[in-house]
Scaffold this active site. Structure first.
Site, mmCIF file in Angstrom:
data_model
loop_
_atom_site.group_PDB
_atom_site.id
_atom_site.type_symbol
_atom_site.label_atom_id
_atom_site.label_comp_id
_atom_site.label_asym_id
_atom_site.label_seq_id
_atom_site.Cartn_x
_atom_site.Cartn_y
_atom_site.Cartn_z
ATOM 1 N N HIS A 137 0.850 -1.194 0.000
ATOM 2 C CA HIS A 137 0.000 0.000 0.000
ATOM 3 C C HIS A 137 0.881 1.236 0.000
ATOM 4 O O HIS A 137 1.723 1.394 0.889
ATOM 5 C CB HIS A 137 -0.898 0.045 1.251
ATOM 6 C CG HIS A 137 -1.720 -1.177 1.462
ATOM 7 N ND1 HIS A 137 -2.246 -1.520 2.698
ATOM 8 C CD2 HIS A 137 -2.133 -2.142 0.608
ATOM 9 C CE1 HIS A 137 -2.927 -2.635 2.593
ATOM 10 N NE2 HIS A 137 -2.865 -3.042 1.333
ATOM 11 N N GLN A 138 0.701 2.092 -0.976
ATOM 12 C CA GLN A 138 1.457 3.354 -1.016
ATOM 13 C C GLN A 138 0.448 4.512 -1.062
ATOM 14 O O GLN A 138 -0.503 4.468 -1.840
ATOM 15 C CB GLN A 138 2.373 3.405 -2.245
ATOM 16 C CG GLN A 138 3.395 2.276 -2.297
ATOM 17 C CD GLN A 138 2.916 1.031 -3.012
ATOM 18 O OE1 GLN A 138 2.132 1.109 -3.953
ATOM 19 N NE2 GLN A 138 3.363 -0.132 -2.582
#
Length: 780
Positions: free
Chosen positions: A710-711
């Site tokens: 997850h960014q």
């Protein structure tokens, strides 16, 4: 819609021809493969040695003892002959292993290639070998036994340089072996797709095509959207259905369900940013980010959690009241309804450990909603693409809906920059320009040497530009386009995760079943301000699970890998408080991530690891690995017998590794415990002592590594121009007509898998863009 294709396996995708000569000399390659050979060598009984220079010998008694231990640990152990054949395997003799290793090297950045090349050259000199190995003999000329001892000494060295150097080789050897060795796959039973594989119906996309030529090809539209992932796809559907002329472009390509799930090698090549090998600058965090048609929604795990109230309030307190409005809730509900988000996923063994273990420990765990249209979707391969098409991600739902409403699509389009109106100097975005790369004559991609492949400069002129290239790429596009906001690329959140895996006295086959169908939330607010961890099951592909499995010796690691089919994999995923940044590599422009998990966030991750270990223990794990450097595995010394409220499966591990010491010799199914043993639950003194060591050691070492899928946050949304990159409606503060609509606009970490939040924000931004276009039309 296309009819399902009757196949027993996905259509294989050929990999591009790989040319390795430009990277290293023959001597450097020989040194590299000498190291990898020592990590996973051919191991044979001393009376059967045929190549004393390239085989590690053990006695017949040692081999028999190892086999008996394997039989005690496995429900379905291979025959003795098959066991010896497995030990005898020498990966560096496998052409697929060699080619994949070279492909991995080819995909890393220019700077990292150079660093590795220097190391390989030094190891092949007398002085360099003396420093690294204690011998003047160049490393590749030393015996296999000596090289193994050298690697063990690196692991135990006090100076962090040596274990960190060794770990880079360990991971390379293990991951590549697990991807390419057919005998390991045969013995473990692992397959990249389900036994009853049948591809789902794929949408018949019609991508725009351009003829070969040197002049710029021009396209016009009302709105051009850069990126086809969760943000861009939702924008495309909303705007097209509102009557606007929309063009969606993406540097990635589309792959139909009949080609999914891909093998690990193909998935790295075609589905992921950086070919699946991205790491932070300090190499503490490994990252996975989708880079294909459909973006992260093509490779995520179906988890569809809505943004929680405490995060919504935090964002509203920053002046972004939308997040506590009914409009935002309606948007999330609308997103979930369109994708058929339900709790109908059937938990596999790994996810049951979370649900049942949490109940026994008095913690809160729940089913994790899935965007599968109500289908059970008992598939563990969605990280390599969803062959059933049951996962209703962007390429299955949002983009087909946009196409049916009139949207046009361009795949293989690498956008160079956003165009602005230079005639008036108004700073208004008027389109994009970039390079389009065709498929070859057979429809294949990334085949630069094939017939029919050519590149063409394409310019798309539009009234509005929406950047949705993802957290790693959207800020780089803004910077390449000349924007100067100091927040661009900063405020990067990663939800870094630390892992634990465990074996059970059951034939789990953990790669079968939904990857993430349950979540424990009891530790999500450890600081009273919404920062903490969620406990989740993780991907069970062998090259993802075992590439960080501790290596103490070649024999130990090969034996442990055989237990794969009885393992389960878990992560402690933190809502990070502290941030990093992303910027462009000066050599090739690829995203570079500068991020080191802070002491604050590492402490939360450690709390999660301890909790996961307790879940595994109470559910009968026979051995637990924390992956923390310096912490041995925990080995259960006695079986635990089922009992209401405390019951766990009968299990014992007699291998004698780990802090718990040697096994008690209790056979399978032998209930040799008294009532006190049963009642003590997680208060087993051996287990408590191991947890104390885990907590004392902690995650502070530079050798500790983390994962990330997850960014968020690099184009942060803010109420004031000085605090972020885009305004509350997604418009870039510096420019008119330019918007960002992906997870990069998150004001901070979401704390949940970001897909639903991302889509709901994109839905809101797209509706605002549509209203703005309508107002302009009315004025005209």
């Amino acid at each position: 819609m296309a009819a399902p294709i009757p196949l027993n396996a996905p259509i294989p995708l050929p990999l591009p021809v790989f040319k390795s000569n430009e990277y290293y000399t023959d001597s450097q390659w020989q040194t590299l493969f000498a190291l990898l050979d020592a990590i996973i060598p051919s191991i044979v009984v001393d009376t059967e040695v045929t190549d004393k220079n390239n085989q590690l010998s053990i006695t017949e008694a040692q081999c028999r003892e190892a086999y008996e231990r394997t039989k005690r640990n496995l429900k379905h152990a291979p025959s003795y002959d098959k066991f010896k054949e497995y030990l005898r395997v020498r990966p560096v003799d496998n052409p697929n292993f060699v080619e994949e290793t070279k492909r991995v090297i080819g995909n890393i950045s220019k700077g990292n290639k150079k660093e590795l090349g220097v190391v390989l050259s030094v190891l092949n000199t007398r002085l360099g070998s003396l420093v690294a190995t204690g011998s003047l003999l160049p490393l590749q000329e030393q015996s296999l036994e000596v090289k193994e001892t050298i690697l063990q000494s690196w692991n135990q060295a006090r100076l962090n340089f040596w274990p960190m150097l060794g770990e880079s080789f360990f991971k390379m050897a293990k991951s590549t072996f697990l991807q390419t060795d057919p005998l390991f796959h045969e013995i473990s039973g692992f397959k990249h797709h389900t036994e009853d594989y049948k591809p789902g119906s794929g949408f018949e996309y019609e991508f725009m095509q351009f003829p070969a030529g040197s002049e710029t090809e021009r396209v016009t539209a009302d709105v051009v959207i850069v990126g086809s992932g969760c943000g861009g796809a939702v924008c495309a559907k909303v705007l097209t259905e509102a009557g606007h002329d929309v063009v969606v472009v993406d540097k990635g390509y589309y792959f139909p369900p009949s080609q999914l799930p891909m093998t690990p090698q193909s998935a790295s090549e075609y589905l992921y940013e950086g070919k699946g090998g991205m790491q932070s600058v300090d190499r503490s965090v490994g990252m996975l980010a989708g880079s294909c048609w459909g973006g992260g929604g093509t490779v995520n795990w179906s988890a569809s959690l809505q943004l929680q109230g405490f995060v919504r309030q935090e964002w509203a307190d920053r002046g972004l009241g939308f997040f506590t409005s009914q409009e935002f809730q309606d948007g999330m509900d609308r997103i979930c309804e369109f994708m058929g988000v339900t709790d109908t996923g059937r938990p596999n063994h790994g996810n049951k450990v979370i649900l049942d273990g949490a109940r026994k420990l008095g913690w809160h765990a729940k089913a994790c909603p899935q965007n599968t249209g109500g289908a059970e979707h008992y598939c563990g391969s969605c990280h390599a693409g969803c062959g059933s098409a049951e996962k209703r991600g962007p390429s299955v739902s949002w983009l087909p809906a946009a196409a049916q409403a009139g949207a046009r699509f361009i795949e293989g389009f690498n956008v160079s920059k956003v165009l602005f109106d230079e005639s008036t100097g108004s700073g208004k975005a008027v389109g994009i320009v970039g390079e389009w790369t065709s498929r070859d004559e057979d429809g294949r991609v990334n085949m630069s040497d094939s017939e029919g492949v050519f590149r063409r400069t394409v310019e798309v002129r539009a009234k509005r530009v929406i950047v949705a290239g993802g957290t790693l790429n959207s800020p780089l596009l803004l910077t390449r386009s000349g924007l100067k906001n100091p927040h661009i690329g900063k405020n990067l959140y990663l939800h870094p995760a630390a892992g634990i895996h465990a074996t059970f006295d059951e034939d789990i086959k953990g790669w079968e079943g939904g990857i993430l169908t349950s979540v424990c939330t009891s530790f999500e607010n450890l600081d009273g301000k919404g920062h903490g961890v969620k406990l989740e099951a993780s991907v069970m592909a062998p090259h993802i699970l075992l590439y960080e499995h501790p290596w103490e010796s070649a024999l130990q690691w090969k034996l442990d890998a055989l237990r794969y089919r009885q393992m389960a994999n878990y992560i402690s995923l933190v809502r990070d408080r502290d941030t990093g940044r992303v910027y462009a590599d000066p050599d090739d422009g690829r995203p570079v991530v500068a991020y080191t998990p802070s002491a604050f966030d590492r402490a939360h991750l450690l709390t999660g690891l301890v909790a996961i270990a307790k879940l595994c223990y109470i559910q009968g794990a026979t051995e637990i690995w924390s992956r923390i450097p310096g912490v041995p595995s925990f080995v259960r010394r006695r079986p635990v017998v089922s009992s209401v409220g405390v019951g766990v499966s009968v299990g014992v591990n007699e291998e004698g590794k780990g802090i718990a010491g040697p096994g008690e010799g209790v056979g399978e199914g032998h209930a040799d415990t008294d009532d006190d043993d049963i009642a003590q639950g997680i208060n087993d003194p051996d287990f408590v002592a191991w947890l104390r060591l885990l907590e004392k050691t902690g995650l502070g070492s530079p050798r500790a590594t983390f994962g990330c899928a997850h960014q968020m946050g690099t184009c942060r949304m803010s109420a004031r121009p000085g605090d972020g990159v885009v305004d509350p409606r997604g418009r870039v503060w510096e420019a008119d007509g330019l918007y960002v609509a992906d997870a990069s606009v998150f004001p901070s970490a979401s704390g949940v898998n970001p897909m639903i939040t991302n889509m709901a924000i994109a839905d809101y931004i797209a509706r605002g863009v549509s209203r703005g276009l309508r107002r302009v039309e009315l004025k005209l």
